[in-house]
Scaffold this active site. Sequence first.
Site, PDB file in Angstrom:
ATOM      1  N   SER A 135       0.870  -1.164   0.000  1.00 18.64           N
ATOM      2  CA  SER A 135       0.000   0.000   0.000  1.00 18.64           C
ATOM      3  C   SER A 135       0.913   1.223   0.000  1.00 18.64           C
ATOM      4  CB  SER A 135      -0.882  -0.032   1.252  1.00 18.64           C
ATOM      5  OG  SER A 135      -1.623   1.159   1.354  1.00 18.64           O
ATOM      6  N   LYS A 161      -1.063  -1.120  -4.431  1.00 19.52           N
ATOM      7  CA  LYS A 161      -2.249  -0.327  -4.063  1.00 19.52           C
ATOM      8  C   LYS A 161      -1.787   1.101  -3.870  1.00 19.52           C
ATOM      9  CE  LYS A 161      -4.655  -0.056   0.410  1.00 19.52           C
ATOM     10  NZ  LYS A 161      -5.354  -0.886   1.411  1.00 19.52           N
ATOM     11  N   LYS A 163      -3.024   5.031  -2.712  1.00 17.23           N
ATOM     12  CA  LYS A 163      -4.068   5.786  -2.037  1.00 17.23           C
ATOM     13  C   LYS A 163      -4.500   6.920  -2.962  1.00 17.23           C
ATOM     14  CE  LYS A 163      -4.059   3.790   2.085  1.00 17.23           C
ATOM     15  NZ  LYS A 163      -5.270   3.244   2.728  1.00 17.23           N
ATOM     16  N   ASP A 188      -7.188   2.850  -3.203  1.00 15.95           N
ATOM     17  CA  ASP A 188      -7.931   2.891  -1.937  1.00 15.95           C
ATOM     18  C   ASP A 188      -8.247   4.349  -1.624  1.00 15.95           C
ATOM     19  OD1 ASP A 188      -9.006   2.599   0.603  1.00 15.95           O
ATOM     20  OD2 ASP A 188      -7.223   1.665   1.494  1.00 15.95           O
ATOM     21  N   GLU A 213     -10.977   0.284  -3.494  1.00 20.83           N
ATOM     22  CA  GLU A 213     -11.260   0.015  -2.085  1.00 20.83           C
ATOM     23  C   GLU A 213     -11.964   1.209  -1.446  1.00 20.83           C
ATOM     24  OE1 GLU A 213      -7.760  -1.364  -0.046  1.00 20.83           O
ATOM     25  OE2 GLU A 213      -8.658  -1.145   1.938  1.00 20.83           O
ATOM     26  N   ASP A 238     -13.701  -1.990   2.933  1.00 17.37           N
ATOM     27  CA  ASP A 238     -12.798  -2.052   4.088  1.00 17.37           C
ATOM     28  C   ASP A 238     -13.584  -1.496   5.279  1.00 17.37           C
ATOM     29  OD1 ASP A 238     -10.881  -1.524   6.047  1.00 17.37           O
ATOM     30  OD2 ASP A 238      -9.472  -0.485   4.756  1.00 17.37           O
ATOM     31  N   LYS A 262      -9.660  -7.081   8.103  1.00 11.73           N
ATOM     32  CA  LYS A 262      -8.694  -6.707   9.131  1.00 11.73           C
ATOM     33  C   LYS A 262      -9.252  -7.245  10.442  1.00 11.73           C
ATOM     34  CE  LYS A 262      -7.357  -2.408   6.826  1.00 11.73           C
ATOM     35  NZ  LYS A 262      -7.546  -0.938   6.780  1.00 11.73           N
ATOM     36  N   GLY A 290      -4.066  -4.175   6.167  1.00  9.62           N
ATOM     37  CA  GLY A 290      -3.046  -3.808   7.147  1.00  9.62           C
ATOM     38  C   GLY A 290      -3.369  -2.470   7.768  1.00  9.62           C
TER      39      GLY A 290
END
Length: 371
Positions: A135, A161, A163, A188, A213, A238, A262, A290
């Site tokens: 990420s 991934k 952001k 995400d 995400e 998520d 998670k 994570g």
Amino acid sequence: MKLRRLTIREMRLDLKHPFETSFARVTDQRFLLLEARVDDVTGWAECVADWSPGYSPETVRTAGHVIRDFLWPLAADATYGHPDEVLPSFARVRGHNMAKAAIEMACWDAWARMQEAPLSAVLGGERDRILSGVSIGIQDTVEDLLEKIGMELDRGYRRIKIKIKPGWDLDVVRRVRERFPEAPLMVDANSAYSLDDIPLFQELDQFGLTMIEQPLAHDDMWDHRALQARIRTPICLDESVHSRGDARRAIAMGACRIINIKAGRVGGLSSARDISRLAEEAGVPVWCGGMLESGVGRAHNIHLSTLSGFTMPGDVSASERYFVEEIIEPPVIVDGDGGITPPTGPGFGFALRHDVIRRHTLDSLTLKAPG
Ligand code: OSB
Ligand code: MG
């Protein structure tokens, strides 16, 4: 199993690089480290609540308060036959899943040590190697991001991934795709968008992302359903999924096609396992998310990822990506093919570096069961 003693340490670890999301930029990680004496065995776990309530309403301090004043009295009073009984024993406390999960996960680690088995085995895990993705936070420039992605792909990571947030989205993804046309890529948003942004997500469809995400509100499955009906790219939830019931509803209404699990967000490993099984039966892939965990939380994530439903690479990357100093040894290592081999020793299977833990402990409290 009887919980006899619980030590809660408030920790601070410096990150090697700042991590920026749509909700915060962090340079160090504050978290609670739990050491639980269960019968005559010690179990460890990490509470993944952040310092500030940007990802979840829970924080380091609310988790400390709820564990000390509400969960510990319930846990100290209980006799557990199996770690599956820990979360239900907290039923009268509403919410606070990360606080609950921390105690539950310490019990799982202790339980595995009592069986002299790795955590993965007592959880019912099947894989002897798990796949890892990375990420990558929001960077100062797109050039910086492209350089980071190139580095992580060279190291062997199986999925990138990035952001996104308003102003750091479409053009960034376009440039990443131009440079890395074949890379397994996802984004995400950490809830930074609304249904007004449907056209943006429809444009993202052209880039062949493996998933988007949590694009919409942290507490809104219905709007995710509306968005999923209008785009081809799978939505992965998520923030919205806190329980097996949430996962069941999300799948039934078509709010997502993939779930990020998670353990902290869903109240622990039993709940995480149950969600993965439910999703597997519904044909919905899951992966392990994570929370910038230290080695202790990372170790739990590795064992969870060995369950058969975890078919996609998770955010369970190498220790060296995160902290200046790691609190476990050996560090978590990712092989050149993006794989992590779960340790086979009892419990979570890593040793604790007590000297490092001591140096980074800001505060510590030990609770003892009566009698
Ligand atoms: O949304 O998945 C998230 C980190 C902190 C809080 C939320 C998230 C993340 C990450 C990082 O994406 C995952 C990791 O490498 O630990
Ligand atoms: Mg996320």
